[in-house]
Design a protein around this motif. Structure first.
Motif, short mmCIF file in Angstrom:
data_model
loop_
_atom_site.label_atom_id
_atom_site.label_comp_id
_atom_site.label_asym_id
_atom_site.label_seq_id
_atom_site.Cartn_x
_atom_site.Cartn_y
_atom_site.Cartn_z
N ASP A 161 33.84 70.47 41.35
CA ASP A 161 34.11 71.87 41.05
C ASP A 161 32.85 72.69 41.33
O ASP A 161 32.07 72.99 40.43
CB ASP A 161 34.54 72.00 39.58
CG ASP A 161 34.96 73.43 39.24
OD1 ASP A 161 34.90 74.31 40.12
OD2 ASP A 161 35.33 73.66 38.06
N ASP A 163 32.63 75.72 42.14
CA ASP A 163 32.68 77.07 41.56
C ASP A 163 32.03 77.09 40.17
O ASP A 163 31.52 78.12 39.74
CB ASP A 163 34.12 77.57 41.46
CG ASP A 163 34.73 77.84 42.83
OD1 ASP A 163 33.96 78.10 43.78
OD2 ASP A 163 35.97 77.80 42.95
N ALA A 164 32.05 75.95 39.50
CA ALA A 164 31.45 75.87 38.17
C ALA A 164 29.95 75.61 38.22
O ALA A 164 29.26 75.76 37.21
CB ALA A 164 32.13 74.76 37.36
N ARG A 193 25.77 72.99 50.63
CA ARG A 193 26.14 74.08 49.71
C ARG A 193 25.57 73.84 48.32
O ARG A 193 25.04 74.75 47.67
CB ARG A 193 27.66 74.23 49.65
CG ARG A 193 28.12 75.34 48.71
CD ARG A 193 29.63 75.40 48.60
NE ARG A 193 30.05 76.37 47.59
CZ ARG A 193 31.29 76.48 47.12
NH1 ARG A 193 32.24 75.69 47.59
NH2 ARG A 193 31.58 77.37 46.19
#
Length: 415
Positions: A161, A163-164, A193
């Motif tokens: 995850d 995004d977290a 990333r």
């Protein structure tokens, strides 16, 4: 392989299997099907021959002798370091530390880089899919000072995850450690990333590359990480050898991890001074023959070619997943696109150990257990998984043999 299957295999791979004589044997009266390369890949003749030739003609201790054999051995050892540096696209061979494997590399960073920087209340961030070797070393340095291990979650499909991630990076985060590829799920993580997000918060990144280096090219400059670790025995090389890449400025600032010969500049009973990196991290006599074998393994993989390896392994992975998914009651763990050739699965009503034992009787070697990833097993609510892992030498016929063996095991339990 039949003619059609053979025609679909890149030409460079058609003769690869013959370079692995261990695969020509029978096991329990059946042709050996070796599907356990994620644990240890087999070694080609080029690696075995290089190690044997070195032992027969050039072996001596390194860095300490003026005689001819010592010079030859030192040249071979340092040439291997240069091969690893080029393999990872390091700026210099001085950024390569030879270690016993990825586990020792992570422990080295934990003890030498992180431990002096940790204070009570600090945090180390790992992910939910990490191997024990990328969990326990951080716990060993966190617990004595009151630092905390935090865990980046993942989805049911085996994707982190990301995004977290920004919300988990803070002023007390001292390091982020992540697998380049999962040894259980096969997930290939977006390390570039992850590193960008971590560096935006001033957090250094260590990458466990043990499962990645045999399947895809690694460029530490493009990944942007600060440390990269891998083991030779996952890369068609010998056990007991691996490498840690670290940024030169970080290695230069780190104290020695172990003391002994060859890591010193001077020694007296009052005080010792230490060699520059990487020598200061290579105490004692190194695995010289292992380094020679590792260099040969790198040459082997690059000689086959990354495009050919990827095409072959992805075709086998798709075939294997398709055949296994067709078996009623079988669940595959890790379905994120772009994964490497690792398939973890369970069959309803069977323990993974029972499944592994039965298929072994049919000549098929897979792994069964927690795969040194007990927190990941807990994440999926299972005690163990079966795992088939592919190498450059596997064939479509072997994938069919795996599916037949799993069906027979299932039928035995149903009966």
């Amino acid at each position: 392989m039949n003619a059609r299957e053979q025609a679909s295999v890149p030409h460079a791979l058609q003769a690869v299997r013959a370079q692995f004589p261990i695969l020509a044997q029978t096991v329990r009266g059946k042709p050996l099907v070796y599907l356990d390369s994620a644990a240890s890949a087999q070694k080609p003749l080029a690696v075995l021959d290089a190690m044997r030739a070195f032992e027969l003609h050039d072996y001596a201790n390194v860095h300490r002798g003026v005689h001819v054999l010592a010079q030859r051995a030192t040249d071979a050892f340092e040439a291997a370091r240069a091969r690893v540096a080029a393999f990872l696209h390091a700026h210099s061979p001085k950024e390569i530390v030879f270690v016993r494997g990825a586990t020792e590399a992570v422990n080295l960073v934990a003890q030498s880089f992180l431990r002096p920087r940790l204070r009570a209340g600090d945090e180390v961030l790992v992910t939910a899919m990490e191997h024990h070797a990328n969990i326990v070393p951080w716990q060993l340095v966190c617990e004595p000072v009151g630092a905390t291990l935090r865990v980046l979650p993942m989805s049911d499909t085996g994707a982190l995850d990301l995004d977290a991630l920004p919300g988990m990076l803070g002023p007390r985060t001292r390091l982020l450690a992540v697998a380049h590829a999962s040894n259980v799920l096969g997930t290939v993580n977006d390390v570039a990333r992850i590193t960008r997000l971590a560096h935006a918060h001033g957090v250094p990144v260590l990458v466990d590359g043990a499962q990645a280096v045999a399947h895809l090219p690694v460029d530490v400059q493009l990944l942007g990480c600060d440390f990269y670790a891998f083991s030779g025995h996952k890369l068609y090389g010998p056990t007991g050898i691996g490498a840690l890449w670290g940024r030169a400025e970080l290695l230069d600032a780190m104290p020695p991890y172990q003391g002994g010969g060859d890591m010193i500049r001077s020694v007296s009973f009052e005080r010792s001074t230490y060699a520059d990196a990487p020598a200061r991290f290579e105490a004692g006599t190194p695995n010289i023959t292992g380094a020679v074998g590792l260099a040969a393994a790198i040459d082997f993989v690059q000689g086959v070619g990354w495009d050919a390896i990827a095409a072959h392994e992805q075709a086998l992975l798709e075939l294997a997943q398709g055949e296994l998914e067709a078996i009623a009651g079988l669940r595959i763990y890790g379905t994120t696109p772009g994964k490497i050739g690792v398939i973890a699965f369970n069959v309803e009503g069977m323990h993974a150990h029972d499944l592994g034992t039965i298929v072994d009787a049919l000549g098929v070697a897979i792994r069964a257990g927690h795969h040194c990833a007990m927190p990941l097993m807990q994440r999926y609510g299972v005690a163990a998984m079966a795992r088939a892992s592919l190498g450059v030498y596997n064939t479509a016929d072997e994938v069919h043999a795996l599916a037949r063996a799993v069906r027979k095991a299932q039928a035995m339990f149903a009966g």
